[in-house]
Design a protein around this motif. Structure first.
Motif, mmCIF file in Angstrom:
data_model
loop_
_atom_site.group_PDB
_atom_site.id
_atom_site.type_symbol
_atom_site.label_atom_id
_atom_site.label_comp_id
_atom_site.label_asym_id
_atom_site.label_seq_id
_atom_site.Cartn_x
_atom_site.Cartn_y
_atom_site.Cartn_z
ATOM 1 N N UNK A 8 -13.749 -6.806 -62.517
ATOM 2 C CA UNK A 8 -14.092 -6.303 -63.850
ATOM 3 C C UNK A 8 -13.083 -6.770 -64.897
ATOM 4 N N UNK A 9 -11.845 -6.909 -64.490
ATOM 5 C CA UNK A 9 -10.824 -7.428 -65.395
ATOM 6 C C UNK A 9 -11.129 -8.866 -65.800
ATOM 7 N N UNK A 10 -11.617 -9.659 -64.855
ATOM 8 C CA UNK A 10 -12.010 -11.038 -65.171
ATOM 9 C C UNK A 10 -13.089 -11.051 -66.243
ATOM 10 N N UNK A 11 -14.131 -10.257 -66.059
ATOM 11 C CA UNK A 11 -15.225 -10.265 -67.024
ATOM 12 C C UNK A 11 -14.831 -9.604 -68.348
ATOM 13 N N UNK A 12 -13.903 -8.673 -68.300
ATOM 14 C CA UNK A 12 -13.370 -8.097 -69.542
ATOM 15 C C UNK A 12 -12.601 -9.173 -70.312
ATOM 16 N N UNK A 13 -11.799 -9.933 -69.597
ATOM 17 C CA UNK A 13 -11.044 -11.024 -70.216
ATOM 18 C C UNK A 13 -11.994 -12.061 -70.807
ATOM 19 N N UNK A 14 -13.055 -12.385 -70.079
ATOM 20 C CA UNK A 14 -14.048 -13.335 -70.596
ATOM 21 C C UNK A 14 -14.708 -12.807 -71.864
ATOM 22 N N UNK A 15 -15.028 -11.532 -71.884
ATOM 23 C CA UNK A 15 -15.716 -10.968 -73.047
ATOM 24 C C UNK A 15 -14.813 -10.881 -74.268
ATOM 25 N N UNK A 16 -13.507 -10.851 -74.050
ATOM 26 C CA UNK A 16 -12.559 -10.741 -75.166
ATOM 27 C C UNK A 16 -11.999 -12.080 -75.624
ATOM 28 N N UNK A 17 -12.328 -13.157 -74.948
ATOM 29 C CA UNK A 17 -11.817 -14.478 -75.334
ATOM 30 C C UNK A 17 -12.338 -14.839 -76.720
ATOM 31 N N UNK A 18 -11.443 -15.246 -77.588
ATOM 32 C CA UNK A 18 -11.810 -15.456 -78.991
ATOM 33 C C UNK A 18 -12.518 -16.787 -79.262
ATOM 34 N N UNK A 19 -12.275 -17.801 -78.449
ATOM 35 C CA UNK A 19 -12.874 -19.117 -78.694
ATOM 36 C C UNK A 19 -13.970 -19.457 -77.699
ATOM 37 N N UNK A 20 -14.648 -18.468 -77.189
ATOM 38 C CA UNK A 20 -15.691 -18.702 -76.202
ATOM 39 C C UNK A 20 -17.007 -18.999 -76.924
ATOM 40 N N UNK A 21 -17.757 -19.935 -76.411
ATOM 41 C CA UNK A 21 -19.012 -20.324 -77.053
ATOM 42 C C UNK A 21 -20.142 -19.387 -76.612
ATOM 43 N N UNK A 22 -21.223 -19.424 -77.353
ATOM 44 C CA UNK A 22 -22.392 -18.625 -76.978
ATOM 45 C C UNK A 22 -22.945 -19.053 -75.617
ATOM 46 N N UNK A 23 -22.949 -20.348 -75.350
ATOM 47 C CA UNK A 23 -23.408 -20.834 -74.044
ATOM 48 C C UNK A 23 -22.534 -20.288 -72.910
ATOM 49 N N UNK A 24 -21.228 -20.239 -73.143
ATOM 50 C CA UNK A 24 -20.324 -19.707 -72.130
ATOM 51 C C UNK A 24 -20.536 -18.204 -71.946
ATOM 52 N N UNK A 25 -20.801 -17.489 -73.025
ATOM 53 C CA UNK A 25 -21.096 -16.053 -72.904
ATOM 54 C C UNK A 25 -22.369 -15.825 -72.108
ATOM 55 N N UNK A 26 -23.389 -16.628 -72.372
ATOM 56 C CA UNK A 26 -24.636 -16.518 -71.605
ATOM 57 C C UNK A 26 -24.391 -16.828 -70.129
#
Length: 150
Positions: A106-124
Motif C-alpha cells: 500500500x505504501x508503494x501505491x500511495x507513493x505512486x499516487x503522490x508522485x508530482x510528475x506522473x503522467x495520466x497514462x502512468x496513473x491509469x
C-alpha cells in the motif's frame, strides 16, 4: 563474493550472450537471504538494461520487500515513472507482494499516487495493476473461510 559473481555473470551474459552462468547463479541465490546483494546491484536501477532487470527479479526470488523498498525510494526521489520503474511494476509479482507485506504494498501505491510528475497514462497503468492484483487476491482466497464482518 556474491556481488562479484553477479557482476561477472552480467558481463559474460552481455559480452558473449552466454546465459547459463546467470541462470545457474539465479538458481543458487534466489532462495538465500539476498537483500544486501539486491540492494547493492539495484542501487542505481534506472541505468540497468531490461535483461539485467529481468535477472534482478529472478535473483530476488520471493524477496519482494527489498524490491518494493527500492521502488518506493526511487519514485519518491524522482517523482515520476521512468522506463525501468514501469518494467519492474509490470513484471513484479504484485499479488505476492501484497501477501508478504500488505503495508509496504500500500505504501508503494500511495507513493505512486503522490508522485508530482506522473503522467495520466502512468496513473491509469498503476490503477490497472492495483485492480489486477486485487482481482487475483480475491480469486485465490478461500470464500468459505471469509466472514462478512472481519
Amino acid at each position: 563474493l556474491m556481488i562479484f559473481l553477479c557482476e561477472e555473470c552480467w558481463y559474460i551474459c552481455s559480452k558473449w550472450d552466454l546465459k547459463m552462468f546467470m541462470q545457474t547463479l539465479v538458481l543458487k541465490v534466489r532462495f538465500m537471504d539476498n537483500t544486501a546483494v539486491l540492494s547493492y546491484l539495484m542501487r542505481d536501477f534506472a541505468t540497468l538494461k531490461t535483461n539485467q532487470l529481468h535477472y534482478m527479479l529472478q535473483l530476488a526470488g520471493n524477496n519482494t520487500r527489498t524490491i518494493l523498498e527500492i521502488l518506493i525510494q526511487h519514485i519518491t526521489a524522482t517523482q515520476c515513472l521512468d522506463k525501468t520503474t514501469r518494467y519492474l511494476l509490470h513484471n513484479i509479482n504484485l499479488p505476492l507482494c501484497i501477501l508478504q507485506d500488505e503495508d509496504l504494498y500500500h505504501s508503494l501505491f500511495q507513493t505512486l499516487s503522490e508522485a508530482s510528475d506522473i503522467t495520466n497514462d502512468d496513473l491509469r497503468m498503476t490503477l490497472r495493476l492495483a485492480n489486477e492484483t486485487t482481482k487475483h487476491c480475491m480469486r485465490t482466497r478461500n470464500p468459505d473461510s471469509q466472514t462478512l464482518v472481519p
